[in-house]
Design a protein around this motif. Structure first.
Motif, mmCIF file in Angstrom:
data_model
loop_
_atom_site.group_PDB
_atom_site.id
_atom_site.type_symbol
_atom_site.label_atom_id
_atom_site.label_comp_id
_atom_site.label_asym_id
_atom_site.label_seq_id
_atom_site.Cartn_x
_atom_site.Cartn_y
_atom_site.Cartn_z
ATOM 1 N N PRO A 49 0.831 -1.208 0.000
ATOM 2 C CA PRO A 49 0.000 0.000 0.000
ATOM 3 C C PRO A 49 0.870 1.265 0.000
ATOM 4 O O PRO A 49 1.983 1.274 0.532
ATOM 5 C CB PRO A 49 -0.797 -0.117 1.305
ATOM 6 N N ARG A 50 0.356 2.318 -0.584
ATOM 7 C CA ARG A 50 1.106 3.557 -0.790
ATOM 8 C C ARG A 50 1.797 4.078 0.468
ATOM 9 O O ARG A 50 2.949 4.442 0.447
ATOM 10 C CB ARG A 50 0.161 4.634 -1.341
ATOM 11 N N ASN A 51 1.112 4.118 1.587
ATOM 12 C CA ASN A 51 1.669 4.713 2.799
ATOM 13 C C ASN A 51 2.326 3.694 3.733
ATOM 14 O O ASN A 51 2.791 4.038 4.803
ATOM 15 C CB ASN A 51 0.567 5.474 3.552
ATOM 16 N N ALA A 52 2.374 2.432 3.344
ATOM 17 C CA ALA A 52 2.914 1.383 4.213
ATOM 18 C C ALA A 52 4.441 1.394 4.214
ATOM 19 O O ALA A 52 5.077 1.680 3.204
ATOM 20 C CB ALA A 52 2.419 0.015 3.766
ATOM 21 N N ALA A 53 5.000 1.071 5.366
ATOM 22 C CA ALA A 53 6.447 0.903 5.470
ATOM 23 C C ALA A 53 6.813 -0.478 4.934
ATOM 24 O O ALA A 53 5.972 -1.375 4.866
ATOM 25 C CB ALA A 53 6.874 1.024 6.933
ATOM 26 N N TRP A 54 8.069 -0.656 4.574
ATOM 27 C CA TRP A 54 8.502 -1.972 4.106
ATOM 28 C C TRP A 54 8.554 -2.976 5.254
ATOM 29 O O TRP A 54 8.410 -4.166 5.050
ATOM 30 C CB TRP A 54 9.860 -1.875 3.408
ATOM 31 N N LEU A 55 8.787 -2.502 6.444
ATOM 32 C CA LEU A 55 8.792 -3.365 7.627
ATOM 33 C C LEU A 55 7.798 -2.780 8.623
ATOM 34 O O LEU A 55 7.929 -1.626 9.030
ATOM 35 C CB LEU A 55 10.190 -3.415 8.259
ATOM 36 N N THR A 56 6.805 -3.568 8.989
ATOM 37 C CA THR A 56 5.800 -3.123 9.939
ATOM 38 C C THR A 56 5.601 -4.214 10.985
ATOM 39 O O THR A 56 5.231 -5.333 10.641
ATOM 40 C CB THR A 56 4.456 -2.838 9.243
ATOM 41 N N PRO A 57 5.872 -3.922 12.264
ATOM 42 C CA PRO A 57 5.641 -4.941 13.287
ATOM 43 C C PRO A 57 4.157 -5.265 13.408
ATOM 44 O O PRO A 57 3.305 -4.401 13.230
ATOM 45 C CB PRO A 57 6.162 -4.295 14.571
ATOM 46 N N TYR A 58 3.870 -6.527 13.689
ATOM 47 C CA TYR A 58 2.506 -6.977 13.917
ATOM 48 C C TYR A 58 2.409 -7.411 15.372
ATOM 49 O O TYR A 58 3.055 -8.376 15.781
ATOM 50 C CB TYR A 58 2.138 -8.135 12.981
ATOM 51 N N LEU A 59 1.651 -6.673 16.164
ATOM 52 C CA LEU A 59 1.584 -6.887 17.609
ATOM 53 C C LEU A 59 0.345 -7.676 17.991
ATOM 54 O O LEU A 59 -0.743 -7.433 17.477
ATOM 55 C CB LEU A 59 1.548 -5.537 18.333
ATOM 56 N N THR A 60 0.522 -8.597 18.911
ATOM 57 C CA THR A 60 -0.608 -9.306 19.493
ATOM 58 C C THR A 60 -0.950 -8.592 20.794
ATOM 59 O O THR A 60 -0.098 -8.449 21.668
ATOM 60 C CB THR A 60 -0.234 -10.772 19.775
ATOM 61 N N LEU A 61 -2.171 -8.112 20.901
ATOM 62 C CA LEU A 61 -2.564 -7.291 22.040
ATOM 63 C C LEU A 61 -3.387 -8.070 23.050
ATOM 64 O O LEU A 61 -4.378 -8.703 22.698
ATOM 65 C CB LEU A 61 -3.384 -6.089 21.566
#
Length: 150
Positions: free
Chosen positions: A8-20
């Motif tokens: 996606p246009r505004n997405a970073a190449w690395l994005t952490p995925y957190l379990t909350l």
């Protein structure tokens, strides 16, 4: 053929995925204490199965409730596992002291380190959110100290 974009246009190449864990309390801390925005929230059975969180218009993390069983298993937050998170998230803010002052009125987070000048040239503080993740907030010092390794 239209231009294909691999993300996606505004997405970073690395994005952490957190379990909350305790996702509502954690999201409240992210919004009210940290100043984050929840840009996307999709739910299934009343639980967030996917979230996208941003700061300053930039995406910083995605996540979901640990109670929601995904196709790849059930994740657990550091708080649920009873461990200190092995990583920290480092976020730059315009004025770290003002950010900390606003944070100090919130009871949903735990302060680990108060704002202090760091040898690498930032002023930073460290907190833990209700899900047990470590967050560091920083601003660059106007006159950073000389490199201690030089």
């Amino acid at each position: 053929m239209p231009d294909f974009k691999p993300k996606p246009r505004n997405a970073a190449w690395l994005t952490p995925y957190l379990t909350l864990s305790n996702h509502e309390k954690t999201l409240k801390a992210y919004r009210e204490a940290f100043g984050f925005e929840v840009d996307v929230r999709s739910e299934k059975d009343g639980l967030p199965e996917h979230l996208e969180i941003s700061h300053g218009g930039k995406p910083i993390a995605m996540g979901g409730a640990e109670e929601y069983e995904t196709g790849y298993g059930v994740g657990k937050s550091p708080a649920t596992m009873g461990i200190d998170a092995p990583q920290a998230f480092y976020i730059y803010v315009d004025d770290v002291d003002a950010h900390y002052a606003g944070l100090s009125r919130k009871r949903t987070i735990t302060v680990k380190e108060k704002p202090a000048d760091r040898y690498w040239g930032d002023r930073a503080y460290t907190v833990t959110c209700p899900s047990g993740y470590t967050w560091m907030f920083a601003s660059r010092l106007a006159n950073p100290p000389a490199d201690p390794g030089a």
